[in-house]
Design a protein around this motif. Structure first.
Motif, PDB file in Angstrom:
ATOM      1  N   GLN A  91      32.959  22.888  41.535  1.00 29.60           N
ATOM      2  CA  GLN A  91      31.652  23.535  41.673  1.00 29.60           C
ATOM      3  C   GLN A  91      30.589  22.482  41.949  1.00 29.60           C
ATOM      4  O   GLN A  91      29.546  22.443  41.296  1.00 29.60           O
ATOM      5  CB  GLN A  91      31.333  24.336  40.410  1.00 29.60           C
ATOM      6  N   ARG A 113      30.135  26.843  44.517  1.00 31.00           N
ATOM      7  CA  ARG A 113      31.599  26.920  44.614  1.00 31.00           C
ATOM      8  C   ARG A 113      32.032  26.944  46.079  1.00 31.00           C
ATOM      9  O   ARG A 113      32.236  27.988  46.660  1.00 31.00           O
ATOM     10  CB  ARG A 113      32.093  28.168  43.878  1.00 31.00           C
ATOM     11  N   ASN A 131      29.775  31.322  49.722  1.00 26.50           N
ATOM     12  CA  ASN A 131      30.596  30.447  48.889  1.00 26.50           C
ATOM     13  C   ASN A 131      32.043  30.897  49.045  1.00 26.50           C
ATOM     14  O   ASN A 131      32.366  32.057  48.774  1.00 26.50           O
ATOM     15  CB  ASN A 131      30.186  30.545  47.423  1.00 26.50           C
ATOM     16  N   GLY A 133      34.529  30.096  47.241  1.00 28.58           N
ATOM     17  CA  GLY A 133      35.237  30.201  45.970  1.00 28.58           C
ATOM     18  C   GLY A 133      36.143  29.006  45.772  1.00 28.58           C
ATOM     19  O   GLY A 133      36.174  28.068  46.579  1.00 28.58           O
ATOM     20  N   GLN A 139      40.479  36.342  45.216  1.00 25.63           N
ATOM     21  CA  GLN A 139      39.289  36.918  45.841  1.00 25.63           C
ATOM     22  C   GLN A 139      38.060  36.558  45.005  1.00 25.63           C
ATOM     23  O   GLN A 139      37.548  37.352  44.229  1.00 25.63           O
ATOM     24  CB  GLN A 139      39.445  38.440  45.951  1.00 25.63           C
ATOM     25  N   ASP A 140      37.573  35.326  45.206  1.00 25.03           N
ATOM     26  CA  ASP A 140      36.468  34.854  44.375  1.00 25.03           C
ATOM     27  C   ASP A 140      35.317  34.300  45.198  1.00 25.03           C
ATOM     28  O   ASP A 140      34.523  33.491  44.707  1.00 25.03           O
ATOM     29  CB  ASP A 140      36.959  33.800  43.387  1.00 25.03           C
ATOM     30  N   GLY A 141      35.190  34.727  46.456  1.00 24.06           N
ATOM     31  CA  GLY A 141      34.061  34.315  47.276  1.00 24.06           C
ATOM     32  C   GLY A 141      32.806  35.089  46.920  1.00 24.06           C
ATOM     33  O   GLY A 141      32.847  36.089  46.201  1.00 24.06           O
ATOM     34  N   SER A 142      31.660  34.642  47.462  1.00 26.33           N
ATOM     35  CA  SER A 142      30.395  35.319  47.204  1.00 26.33           C
ATOM     36  C   SER A 142      29.397  34.972  48.294  1.00 26.33           C
ATOM     37  O   SER A 142      29.590  34.026  49.064  1.00 26.33           O
ATOM     38  CB  SER A 142      29.831  34.925  45.834  1.00 26.33           C
ATOM     39  N   GLU A 159      31.168  37.795  43.364  1.00 23.32           N
ATOM     40  CA  GLU A 159      32.572  37.404  43.358  1.00 23.32           C
ATOM     41  C   GLU A 159      33.450  38.622  43.084  1.00 23.32           C
ATOM     42  O   GLU A 159      33.123  39.460  42.258  1.00 23.32           O
ATOM     43  CB  GLU A 159      32.823  36.340  42.285  1.00 23.32           C
ATOM     44  N   THR A 164      37.196  35.179  51.166  1.00 22.50           N
ATOM     45  CA  THR A 164      36.811  33.806  51.489  1.00 22.50           C
ATOM     46  C   THR A 164      35.758  33.838  52.592  1.00 22.50           C
ATOM     47  O   THR A 164      36.065  33.590  53.760  1.00 22.50           O
ATOM     48  CB  THR A 164      38.030  32.978  51.960  1.00 22.50           C
TER      49      THR A 164
END
Length: 369
Positions: A91, A113, A131, A133, A139-142, A159, A164
């Motif tokens: 991060q 991130r 981001n 991620g 699946q942690d993009g934002s 998120e 991605t």
């Protein structure tokens, strides 16, 4: 669906028998264990700051600099000193701003991130960024936004709602954000506040083995509001020679959806590894970075897509994993960032390539006010 093929055979780039690699800067190191000394030894000590020609050769230090009144904003995944074995980027992402054409920078936002794409809405005075991620398998993009001084940070897409996210672009006229989601294999858009999120193009189902096919991955995005079109890249495998660029109408064909729309045109095939896009409306010219292998990879390219049979022209070579680009139509320049820690300025006609900033970070998206 049978996309219209516009690319003539002589323009197809084919690169064969190239070694496989992994994402981002890890591909350059024969030792797969990332360390803080690798990028410093391989980029920052071997490639000193200086001005380069379009062929990548260094010009003399006395080359005259142009003075640009641009506020340049660009993204940094991390600095080489922050890399650890257990957490390659972590991060440690930042949004950097330069008020003097790249000579000096300040950090506006930190602790991101893996930021990748950035764009500014002139009408709202806010910047938007993606981001990726911390992992491509989750699946942690934002997508986020903030004032141009880095204050009032807001989450646009949280998120878990995007996989991605890579490059994004702004339609300031209609207040839309257009975003490419790489492992999500889609092109989508939403309002500036994240509402009315819709999928414009879907190339597969991320819940299936489709996600393992990089020819389905959507990366770069550009929009031609005047002609009602949008463009995107599908990068293909690293150094695989299977990258493609597509075009479709902003308005979805009646009765169709993101999976079966029939208006998708294939503009270019056989590209090494196309990444981000830029578009110049007046000349109908599309620009893109390519991270693939030499001689057609690690390049900045352009093509006049208003022509019947657009021809690919390489404007500059010998970047170090180029990612972001931004078109300066007024001054006839293209700005490019790369993972080697450099910010470049290239003439639209390919007549020059200058290093305007050198740092110890890994740079991705770029824009300016």
């Amino acid at each position: 669906m049978s996309p219209t093929q516009l690319q003539s055979p002589q323009n197809v780039h084919i690169l064969e028998n190239l070694p496989p690699d992994d994402d981002y800067v890890k591909v350059q190191d024969p030792d797969p264990t990332p360390t803080a000394t690798w990028p410093r030894n391989n980029y920052f000590e071997q490639w000193k700051p200086g001005t380069q020609t379009s062929n990548g050769d260094l010009l003399s230090s006395g080359t005259k600099e142009q003075n640009y009144p641009l506020e340049i904003y660009f993204l940094e995944l991390a600095r080489s000193s922050e890399i650890t074995i257990g957490d390659f980027f972590g991060q440690n992402g930042r949004i950097l701003r330069s008020m003097d054409g790249g000579k000096s920078t300040i950090a506006l936002v930190s602790s991101l991130r893996s930021p990748d794409g950035i764009e500014i809405s002139q009408s709202t005075g806010r910047m938007f960024w993606t981001n990726m991620g911390l992992g491509t398998s989750i699946q942690d993009g934002s997508v986020m936004s903030a004032n141009l001084d880095g204050s009032d940070i807001k989450t646009i897409i949280p998120e878990g709602s995007v996989y991605t996210p890579k490059q994004l672009t702004v339609d300031d006229q209609n207040h839309w954000l257009y975003i490419c989601d790489r492992e999500g294999m889609s092109v989508q858009r939403c309002d500036f506040d994240g509402q009315n999120n819709e999928i414009l193009v879907s190339r597969g189902d991320y819940k299936t083995s489709d996600i393992e096919d990089p020819t389905r991955w959507c990366v770069g995005i550009a929009v031609d509001i005047n002609n009602g079109k949008f463009y995107w890249t599908q990068k293909g495998p690293n150094r695989g020679g299977k990258g493609r660029i597509f075009r479709a109408n902003i308005d979805m064909p009646f009765g169709q959806n993101a999976f079966n729309r029939s208006d998708i045109e294939t503009l270019f095939v056989g590209l090494s590894e196309p990444i981000d896009l830029g578009f110049e409306s007046e000349t109908q010219t599309l620009y893109w970075t390519d991270r693939g292998a030499h001689p057609s990879g690690n390049t900045l390219n352009k093509a006049c897509v208003g022509e019947k049979n657009p021809q690919v022209q390489i404007l500059a070579r010998q970047f170090h994993e180029p990612i972001g680009l931004k078109v300066d139509s007024i001054n006839k320049q293209i700005y490019v960032t790369d993972l080697g820690g450099s910010l470049y300025r290239v003439s639209m006609d390919g007549g020059g390539k200058e290093v305007v900033h050198r740092g110890d970070g890994f740079y991705t998206g770029i824009t300016f006010a």
